[in-house]
Scaffold this active site. Structure first.
Site, mmCIF file in Angstrom:
data_model
loop_
_atom_site.group_PDB
_atom_site.id
_atom_site.type_symbol
_atom_site.label_atom_id
_atom_site.label_comp_id
_atom_site.label_asym_id
_atom_site.label_seq_id
_atom_site.Cartn_x
_atom_site.Cartn_y
_atom_site.Cartn_z
ATOM 1 N N CYS A 13 0.832 -1.212 0.000
ATOM 2 C CA CYS A 13 0.000 0.000 0.000
ATOM 3 C C CYS A 13 0.865 1.260 0.000
ATOM 4 O O CYS A 13 0.548 2.247 -0.679
ATOM 5 C CB CYS A 13 -0.922 0.009 1.215
ATOM 6 S SG CYS A 13 -2.032 -1.407 1.301
ATOM 7 N N ARG A 15 -7.727 -4.401 -3.127
ATOM 8 C CA ARG A 15 -7.252 -3.247 -3.909
ATOM 9 C C ARG A 15 -8.230 -3.001 -5.061
ATOM 10 O O ARG A 15 -8.043 -3.491 -6.169
ATOM 11 C CB ARG A 15 -5.848 -3.510 -4.449
ATOM 12 C CG ARG A 15 -4.834 -3.738 -3.370
ATOM 13 C CD ARG A 15 -3.424 -3.910 -3.898
ATOM 14 N NE ARG A 15 -2.624 -4.518 -2.867
ATOM 15 C CZ ARG A 15 -2.153 -3.881 -1.802
ATOM 16 N NH1 ARG A 15 -2.405 -2.585 -1.656
ATOM 17 N NH2 ARG A 15 -1.445 -4.512 -0.888
#
Length: 222
Positions: free
Chosen positions: A49, A126
């Site tokens: 991330c 995601r």
């Protein structure tokens, strides 16, 4: 297992109100006349991330030139988001110039089908959504927890959608609006080592010779 409800292409993107690192936002009202790329990440202070947010920030001006507002999201608190953004600035010298939604009650995540129980019931996958300047959902992409997104492909996707609208055309496979100068470097070939799960492991990780920006984000060649 809970059935995941997904938004549908060609329909208005789900409306929401949320708290962010830039203050409260109301979608779509606050973004009229703008394209939006809304994307979720599993958690703050996680290595994949972090690389994604650094990459989005580095390409922020490219999105801005295309009239695109970036909006990040995870189920972490706003306090966590702020601490993480400050950590990214300290460790990478990068400002995060776009808001991050603190969706701790998963309200926005569920509207956009970001919670996939087979992957996790507590983290968002995601997910990425391209919403046009009329508030219509034009594209969506889902990635697993292990795989970071290619930001150049997101930009190419926006270019393709905007070109199709402007010119009344369709774009073929591998289309780009003009010859690209992007180059891959050795940095693009490195992989991320899973983050440590104990304090002892975190201390050892920093002593093991990996390339570490911080205790939770270390890379190596394979």
């Amino acid at each position: 297992m809970e059935v995941v409800s997904l938004p549908r292409l060609g329909e208005p993107a789900p409306a929401f109100e949320a708290q962010t690192t830039f203050g409260p936002v109301k979608f779509p009202d606050d973004f009229k006349g703008q394209w939006v790329v809304l994307f979720s990440h599993p958690a703050d202070f996680t290595p994949v991330c972090t690389t994604e947010f650094v990459a989005f920030a580095k390409n922020y001006e490219e999105f801005k030139k295309r009239n695109v507002q970036l909006i990040g999201l995870s189920v972490d608190s706003n306090f966590s988001h702020i601490a993480w953004v400050m950590n990214i600035k300290e460790k990478f010298g990068i400002e995060i110039p776009f808001p991050i939604i603190a969706d701790h009650n998963m309200e926005v995540a569920k509207k956009y089908g970001m919670i996939h129980p087979a992957q996790s019931t507590t983290f968002t996958v995601r997910a990425l959504f391209v919403i046009d300047d009329k508030g219509i959902l034009r594209a969506m992409i889902y990635y697993p927890l292990t795989t970071g997104r290619n930001i150049r492909e997101v930009i190419r996707l926006v270019d393709a959608l905007q070109t199709a609208d402007r010119e009344g055309v369709a774009t073929p496979a591998d289309w780009v609006p003009e010859p690209q100068t992007w180059e891959f470097t050795e940095e693009n070939t490195k992989v991320i080592v899973p983050p440590p799960t104990t304090y002892e492991d975190a201390v050892k990780r920093l002593q093991e010779g990996y390339e570490c920006a911080d205790w939770y984000i270390c890379k190596k060649k394979v």
